[in-house]
Structures are given as structure tokens and as C-alpha cells.
Design an enzyme around this catalytic site. Structure first.
Site, short mmCIF file in Angstrom:
data_model
loop_
_atom_site.label_atom_id
_atom_site.label_comp_id
_atom_site.label_asym_id
_atom_site.label_seq_id
_atom_site.Cartn_x
_atom_site.Cartn_y
_atom_site.Cartn_z
N ASP A 1 0.86 -1.19 0.00
CA ASP A 1 0.00 0.00 0.00
C ASP A 1 0.89 1.23 0.00
O ASP A 1 1.02 1.94 1.00
CB ASP A 1 -0.95 0.01 1.20
CG ASP A 1 -2.08 1.01 1.04
OD1 ASP A 1 -2.09 1.73 0.02
OD2 ASP A 1 -2.94 1.11 1.93
N HIS B 1 -7.90 7.75 6.69
CA HIS B 1 -6.71 6.91 6.54
C HIS B 1 -6.86 6.05 5.29
O HIS B 1 -7.79 5.25 5.20
CB HIS B 1 -6.58 6.02 7.79
CG HIS B 1 -5.54 4.95 7.69
ND1 HIS B 1 -5.69 3.72 8.31
CD2 HIS B 1 -4.35 4.89 7.06
CE1 HIS B 1 -4.64 2.97 8.08
NE2 HIS B 1 -3.80 3.66 7.30
N HIS C 1 3.29 5.24 13.51
CA HIS C 1 2.17 5.57 12.63
C HIS C 1 0.82 5.24 13.26
O HIS C 1 -0.22 5.50 12.65
CB HIS C 1 2.31 4.85 11.29
CG HIS C 1 1.79 3.44 11.26
ND1 HIS C 1 2.13 2.48 12.20
CD2 HIS C 1 0.96 2.81 10.39
CE1 HIS C 1 1.54 1.35 11.89
NE2 HIS C 1 0.82 1.51 10.82
N GLY D 1 -5.21 5.79 16.93
CA GLY D 1 -5.35 4.56 17.70
C GLY D 1 -6.29 3.62 16.96
O GLY D 1 -6.35 3.62 15.73
N SER D 2 -7.05 2.84 17.67
CA SER D 2 -8.01 1.93 17.05
C SER D 2 -9.35 2.64 16.91
O SER D 2 -9.50 3.80 17.28
CB SER D 2 -8.17 0.68 17.90
OG SER D 2 -8.74 1.01 19.16
N ASN E 1 3.73 4.85 4.79
CA ASN E 1 4.36 3.73 4.06
C ASN E 1 5.00 4.34 2.82
O ASN E 1 4.33 4.45 1.79
CB ASN E 1 3.33 2.68 3.62
CG ASN E 1 2.89 1.76 4.73
OD1 ASN E 1 3.33 1.88 5.86
ND2 ASN E 1 2.02 0.83 4.41
N LYS F 1 -15.58 2.30 8.42
CA LYS F 1 -14.50 1.37 8.12
C LYS F 1 -14.65 0.82 6.70
O LYS F 1 -15.75 0.72 6.17
CB LYS F 1 -14.51 0.18 9.09
CG LYS F 1 -14.26 0.55 10.53
CD LYS F 1 -12.85 1.05 10.77
CE LYS F 1 -11.82 -0.04 10.59
NZ LYS F 1 -10.47 0.40 11.01
#
Length: 397
Positions: A74, A180, A326, A303-304, A271, A396
């Protein structure tokens, strides 16, 4: 904390994590990377964990060489965030409609736009260099050129896995937009093609791990990879810019009474490869699951999906090659998370967040990630916190 030196490697490994908490297989990967003669140094972030070829959460500085598998598939994956003029009290009590509008505007998973997004039609989106960017697609690897139609329609889409779009509120009550994503399928196709090409080269035949195959400076293969790599990194940046513009349009329409305005975007790859100079040496720095944190530079460390994120400012620590983590970093694999947790666990751990709570995203449950507060504590000499955000909507992939 400051870094710990990991013994037994050919070059210095500086680690901003407790080595005792790092998986043995990840420690072995770090040692393997240092066997490459082109490696100048290796910095390891507190969110480090096992990856393909190289660990996620590592910064690999090389002289005249780059490892495409260490960059990952990615290419250019990263974060964007924008603080708005909105306050928490401007948001509706029921956020489900707003979440649906975001999902309608930004395709997720394998979905794409029916027609390519025209950036000229998006409010405030800079379009300088757009034609030149797509013109340079003609120089990418022949094996991937047939993907241009799909790449056009995927520009401005989220993807799957741990990619997300979030509406957040910081500790002062200000509302933020955050997302993201990366270079979508075109970046994956380019990465896989070049990883295969590198593994065929004669100088890569006796490596401890075939995924550490490198391209070397001043060769046709390196020139081809650099062209495609930097193009894909630019694609990822444009992808996030278009998604953010679509996100802003949703907010303008749905919350028009509040007349929202938006501050300049914060954007960072995590990345990617950059050309940088340290101690008088020109290096190719690969950040795989790491952001650049030069002095005064803004970054984003999420975070999550239930624990919040941080806007940070870099402290310019050259021991880390001006880098920071990251994100929280996984502490268990996706398969392990699916076996251990249920949709009910996910609903409990994401209480208060308007998001999917079904079995399809159990692998993204907060408990599958390291505690973000611990990760931040371990890199106090790399970044300073500007804002602590808590998501109220999470879309998501």
C-alpha cells in the site's frame, strides 16, 4: 523514553519499544534487515510488529538502495486530518444519518466511483499539476498500464482493512475530520510487480529472506521503480485530498446551519520512501508504518476505532531519522482477533461511536491493537502532542 540499542546486528538498531515485548519473529526480521550491506541504520517505533519482509513500525535508512517489499504494497498509505469551526454541540444527537451520508459520498471496501471524480467540481480542491500527474502514468510499468481505468475510478475511495473515515472531537470540543487510506489497487499492482522484478536480480539470490530483495542505484530497474514508487505516493496523496473534499461537502450540506469552515489539512504518509541526508550521507529512508517527525512538522498518530487519535508535532530527533510511530500497532493478527472476539465484544468496545459493529470488522476491534497511550508515552522524545481526538463516527472499509 529514549531508545534501546538492540545488540548483535551489523548496524545500530535503535528501538523505541521494550525489546522484551516485541515478538521473536519481528526481532528476527529486524536482524535480517541489517544483513543488507546497503543499510546505514534502523530505527524501530513503539508500535513495531511482524510484517512482510520488514516489520511494520520500522525506519530503514539505506545508501543507494531500496527494498520494495519493505515499502509494502500500500504505497503512500497515510493520514489526513482537518480541524473545523464546528463544536461538539453543533453535532446532532443521532449520528447515524451523517454516517450514511459519508458512506454514500466515499466508496468503501472494493467499491469505486461510477465515473472518475472531477477535481474541478470539488470545493476548494487544488488542481494544479493534475494533468501532469496522470500524464506520468504513461511511464509506469507496462504490466500495470491496463489498470488506468480502474485507478481513475478508485481515486477518492477508502479501500478496506484498517482504512477509515472518522468524525472526531478533541478535548477542547472542536470537531475534526480524519481519514486513513493509500494508493488503492494501483499501488498494490505496482508494488507486487516490482517486488517480483527485484527477486529475479542476481544480487538478491542469497538473501536470508527473499522479501528483502533490493534495487540498487544507477540501474534501469531502480530507475523504473523510483518512477512508479513516487507516482504511487502522489496518487495516495491525491486520493486522500479528494476523499477529504468529499467529506467536507457532506459536512457543509448536513450541518449547513452551523456554517462550517475548515483549517488547512494536515497530511502524512506512513508507508513510503524519501530522499534525506543524515550525518553528511544521502540516504533513501523507507518508513514502513512510521511518519516523518522533523522539527515542527505536524503528523497524525491514530489509535483503534474505539480509542481515539493524536495530532502531533515532530521534535526532529535524528536518532530516529526524524520519525515517529504511525499508530497503535497490532498486538494480534486479524485471524487471531476473529477467533478470540465476537460482534458483541466489538459493540462493547466501541460504545459511544457510530460505526459498524458486525462480525465483518471484528478484526479491527480495539483489543487487537496496542494501547495508544503506551505507544505515545514511549516516543516522548520524538513528538509532542498537539491535540487528542476521540472519534464519534467511524466508517470502516
Amino acid at each position: 523514553m529514549s531508545y534501546t540499542e538492540v545488540p548483535g546486528a551489523r548496524v545500530l538498531i535503535r528501538m523505541w519499544a521494550d525489546p522484551a515485548t516485541v515478538e521473536p519473529v519481528a526481532l528476527r526480521q529486524l536482524q535480517n534487515v541489517t544483513t543488507l550491506p546497503w543499510v546505514q541504520g534502523l530505527a524501530v517505533m513503539p508500535d513495531v510488529h511482524f510484517g512482510k519482509g520488514a516489520t511494520v513500525g520500522s525506519v530503514i535508512a539505506m545508501r543507494g538502495a531500496v527494498c520494495p517489499a519493505a515499502v509494502g504494497v500500500d504505497i503512500g498509505c497515510g493520514m489526513s486530518a482537518v480541524r473545523t469551526s464546528l463544536r461538539a454541540e453543533d453535532l446532532p444527537g443521532d449520528l447515524s444519518r451523517l454516517r450514511r451520508k459519508i458512506e454514500d459520498a466515499i466508496p468503501v471496501g472494493f467499491a469505486m466511483h461510477d465515473d472518475p471524480v472531477d477535481p474541478v467540481r470539488l470545493h476548494g480542491l487544488p488542481t494544479a499539476g493534475w494533468d501532469d500527474f496522470w500524464g506520468r502514468f504513461q511511464g509506469v510499468a507496462e504490466a500495470v498500464k491496463f489498470r488506468q481505468g480502474r485507478a481513475l475510478k478508485q481515486m477518492g475511495t477508502l479501500g478496506s482493512g484498517n482504512h477509515f473515515v472518522e468524525l472526531c472531537v478533541d478535548m477542547s470540543g472542536s470537531v475534526w475530520l480524519m481519514l486513513h487510506s493509500g494508493s488503492r489497487n494501483i499501488g498494490k499492482e505496482l508494488a507486487e510487480y516490482h517486488i517480483g522484478q527485484a527477486q529475479k536480480l542476481s544480487h538478491n539470490q542469497n538473501l536470508v529472506d527473499r522479501d528483502l530483495a533490493v534495487f540498487i542505484a544507477d540501474t534501469p530497474q531502480m530507475a523504473a521503480y523510483r518512477h512508479d514508487l513516487f507516482w504511487a505516493q502522489e496518487y495516495a496523496r491525491h486520493n486522500r485530498e479528494i476523499m477529504m473534499a468529499l467529506f467536507k461537502d457532506v459536512i457543509r450540506k448536513e450541518l449547513k446551519k452551523a456554517k462550517p469552515t475548515f483549517e488547512p489539512e494536515i497530511s502524512c504518509h506512513h508507508n513510503y520512501v524519501a530522499e534525506e541526508r543524515y550525518e553528511g550521507v544521502d540516504l533513501l529512508v523507507t518508513r514502513k508504518g512510521a511518519i516523518r517527525a522533523g522539527g515542527g512538522e505536524y503528523g497524525i498518530i491514530p489509535g483503534s476505532m474505539g480509542t481515539g487519535s493524536y495530532i502531533v508535532r515532530g521534535l526532529g530527533n535524528e536518532d530516529s531519522f526524524n520519525s515517529a510511530s504511525h499508530g497503535a500497532g497490532r498486538r494480534m493478527s486479524r485471524n487471531a482477533a476473529k477467533k478470540r472476539f465476537s460482534a458483541e465484544d466489538l459493540a462493547h468496545q466501541t460504545r459511544g461511536v457510530e460505526c459498524r459493529k458486525d462480525s465483518g470488522v471484528v478484526d479491527e476491534i480495539p483489543a487487537a491493537y496496542k494501547p495508544i497511550e503506551q505507544v505515545m508515552e514511549q516516543q516522548r522524545d520524538l513528538v509532542e502532542v498537539v491535540a487528542h481526538l476521540k472519534q464519534v463516527i467511524c466508517v470502516k472499509g
